[in-house]
Structure formats: C-alpha cells, structure tokens
Motif scaffolding. Structure first.
Motif, PDB file in Angstrom:
ATOM      1  N   GLY A   5       0.793  -1.222   0.000  1.00 10.99           N
ATOM      2  CA  GLY A   5       0.000   0.000   0.000  1.00 10.99           C
ATOM      3  C   GLY A   5       0.824   1.269   0.000  1.00 10.99           C
ATOM      4  N   THR A   6       2.060   1.203   0.501  1.00  4.99           N
ATOM      5  CA  THR A   6       2.864   2.426   0.628  1.00  4.99           C
ATOM      6  C   THR A   6       4.184   2.375  -0.136  1.00  4.99           C
ATOM      7  N   ALA A   7       4.434   1.308  -0.879  1.00  2.00           N
ATOM      8  CA  ALA A   7       5.718   1.173  -1.579  1.00  2.00           C
ATOM      9  C   ALA A   7       5.973   2.298  -2.565  1.00  2.00           C
ATOM     10  N   GLY A   8       4.913   2.849  -3.139  1.00  2.00           N
ATOM     11  CA  GLY A   8       5.076   3.888  -4.150  1.00  2.00           C
ATOM     12  C   GLY A   8       4.957   5.304  -3.630  1.00  2.00           C
ATOM     13  N   ILE A   9       4.948   5.493  -2.309  1.00  2.00           N
ATOM     14  CA  ILE A   9       4.707   6.831  -1.765  1.00  2.00           C
ATOM     15  C   ILE A   9       5.803   7.819  -2.147  1.00  2.00           C
ATOM     16  N   VAL A  10       7.024   7.308  -2.365  1.00  2.00           N
ATOM     17  CA  VAL A  10       8.123   8.158  -2.834  1.00  2.00           C
ATOM     18  C   VAL A  10       8.397   7.928  -4.310  1.00  2.00           C
ATOM     19  N   SER A  11       8.483   6.661  -4.712  1.00  2.00           N
ATOM     20  CA  SER A  11       8.882   6.342  -6.085  1.00  2.00           C
ATOM     21  C   SER A  11       7.901   6.879  -7.128  1.00  2.00           C
ATOM     22  N   LYS A  12       6.609   6.902  -6.823  1.00  2.00           N
ATOM     23  CA  LYS A  12       5.636   7.397  -7.797  1.00  2.00           C
ATOM     24  C   LYS A  12       5.748   8.900  -8.016  1.00  2.00           C
ATOM     25  N   GLU A  13       6.298   9.613  -7.032  1.00  2.00           N
ATOM     26  CA  GLU A  13       6.540  11.042  -7.225  1.00  2.00           C
ATOM     27  C   GLU A  13       7.556  11.249  -8.351  1.00  2.00           C
ATOM     28  N   TYR A  14       8.505  10.308  -8.451  1.00  2.00           N
ATOM     29  CA  TYR A  14       9.508  10.395  -9.509  1.00  2.00           C
ATOM     30  C   TYR A  14       8.939   9.924 -10.846  1.00  2.00           C
ATOM     31  N   SER A  15       8.254   8.788 -10.840  1.00  2.00           N
ATOM     32  CA  SER A  15       7.738   8.235 -12.095  1.00  2.00           C
ATOM     33  C   SER A  15       6.669   9.130 -12.729  1.00  2.00           C
ATOM     34  N   GLN A  16       5.904   9.836 -11.897  1.00  2.00           N
ATOM     35  CA  GLN A  16       4.849  10.721 -12.407  1.00  2.00           C
ATOM     36  C   GLN A  16       5.333  12.155 -12.625  1.00  2.00           C
ATOM     37  N   GLY A  17       6.579  12.410 -12.235  1.00  2.00           N
ATOM     38  CA  GLY A  17       7.146  13.731 -12.433  1.00  2.00           C
ATOM     39  C   GLY A  17       6.686  14.787 -11.454  1.00  2.00           C
TER      40      GLY A  17
END
Length: 248
Positions: A74-86
């Motif tokens: 549920g929280t794995a993308g809390i930081v990484s998605k900020e990068y992938s989505q710009g």
C-alpha cells in the motif's frame, strides 16, 4: 510543527483518495472470518476462546505478517511514484525542506500501517468471538497486547525497509520485490554465530514470549538493540540519498 502536520495531512489525503486504499482494510476484515470458520470447522479444539485466537493470529507468524505485506504494497510507491509521475519537482519547489517532505511521507506510512493493525485487531477479536467462546482459555488481554506489540515491530521494520528501498531505487516494483524477498528470508535460520547480527533472526520478537531464542546466545534486549540499529541505518540511508539526489 503546524506546517509539518499539514504535510502529513496532505500525504494522508493523497494516499486515502486512491481506489486501493480500502482494499487491504476489507481484506483484513474478511480474512479472520474465513480463518476462524475454517479452524472451527476442521480443528475446533485449537482455540478455547476469542482471546486465544486473537493472541495467536496477530503474531508475525499469522495475520501479523499479512498486515506487513499489505502495508508494504500500500505504501511502496509513496516516494517512487513522485519520480515516475514527475510530481517530485513540483513537490520540492514549495517552501518546504526535503527532510520535512520525506519525514511526512514516512509518518504517513506508519499511520497507514497503524490503521491496518487497528482494523485487523478488532476484526480478529470479533471473528474469534463469533466462532469461539468469549470467555475461557489461558490467554488474556496481556497476551493480545504483546502479540500486537510484536506485530507492530515486525511491520514497522519492514515498511521502513521498503521506504528506504523506495527512496534509493525510485521504483515501486523493485521496492515491493526486494521487500517481499526479504520477508521470505526471515524464515531462514543459519546456525552460525555471525547470523545473529543480521536483521532476519531478530525481527520476530514473539519467539521470546515463551522464553525461547532464535539462536543460542540471543536475548530480547539484544534483538531490540539490533532492530533499533537497522531502523536508524534504513532511515539515515533514505534521508541522506533523498536530500542529495538531483531531480532536475
């Protein structure tokens, strides 16, 4: 402090607005009901009361591990998605320090894990009350609280590990993959003296509840110190990399 609380609230709203936010909570309501039914149907004598059912199920070897897995996913993308989505660039443009931004995300991760734990605790006890007697048995509130504590420590360590990996790799898939692989390793025991300094034999504190130890010479105090060292190392690595990374 008010600005930091606003950051945490903002991160929580971003997380809770996702369609997948309530899925793990629902799973943690349904899973105890299903497990309780199966145990009642095939091995009714396994638990004498709802308290015994709850104390056992909430440990890291039971639903406690499921909580950790769902918290990681549920929280794995809390930081990484900020990068992938710009969106990381827009996030850092605001008048907030990088440390405050990352700290707010980590607090949100912990709050999410806490919400899963609370839902699971209530659901497990109610399921135990449905399928088994409310009174009786040897387990009591003390045993339930200890199981909750062991499960919380287990979950916090793994979500902190996942949080660090997410910061280092900026990849949600890699974060989930590595952390899930680590989850399988904590079942492996290497009977060598050096292995007691690794994370995995120390992470399940529930083994000490019955005066046992994962390896000879290990104690509860030793494992607590080792987990504290690992948590500090994970957080330091994540914060140092996040602070120095160029996002231009």
């Amino acid at each position: 402090m008010r600005k930091f609380n606003y950051l945490v609230l903002n991160e929580w709203l971003k997380l809770s607005k996702k369609r997948s936010f309530f899925v793990p909570h629902v799973l943690l309501i349904l899973l105890p009901l299903l497990l309780g039914y199966m145990i009642k149907a095939f091995s009714e004598e396994s638990f004498a009361s709802a308290s015994e059912f709850t104390a056992v199920m909430l440990q890291p070897t039971g639903i406690g591990q499921v909580i950790a897995i769902l918290a990681i996913i549920g929280t794995a993308g809390i930081v990484s998605k900020e990068y992938s989505q710009g969106t990381i660039k827009f996030l850092l443009i605001r008048a907030r320090s990088r440390m405050a931004i990352l700290a707010s995300k980590y607090v949100t991760v912990l709050l999410f894990a806490l919400s899963l734990t609370a839902v699971a605790a209530v659901a497990v006890y109610l399921s135990g009350a449905i399928w088994f007697d409310v009174g009786g048995g040897e387990a009591g509130i003390r045993d339930i609280l200890f199981s909750l504590l062991y499960g919380c420590v287990y979950t916090v360590v793994y979500v902190t590990l996942a949080f660090m990996i997410g910061v280092l790799t900026t990849s949600t898939g890699v974060t989930i993959g590595i952390t899930m692989f680590a989850l399988t390793l904590d079942k492996v025991v290497i009977y060598r003296d050096f292995y007691k300094y690794f994370l995995f034999p120390n992470i399940n504190l529930s083994v000490y509840h019955n005066n046992a130890a994962p390896l000879p010479g290990m104690t509860l105090g030793f494992s607590i110190v080792m987990l504290a060292v690992y948590l500090i190392a994970f957080l330091l690595a994540g914060f140092v990399v996040f602070r120095r990374r160029d996002v231009a």
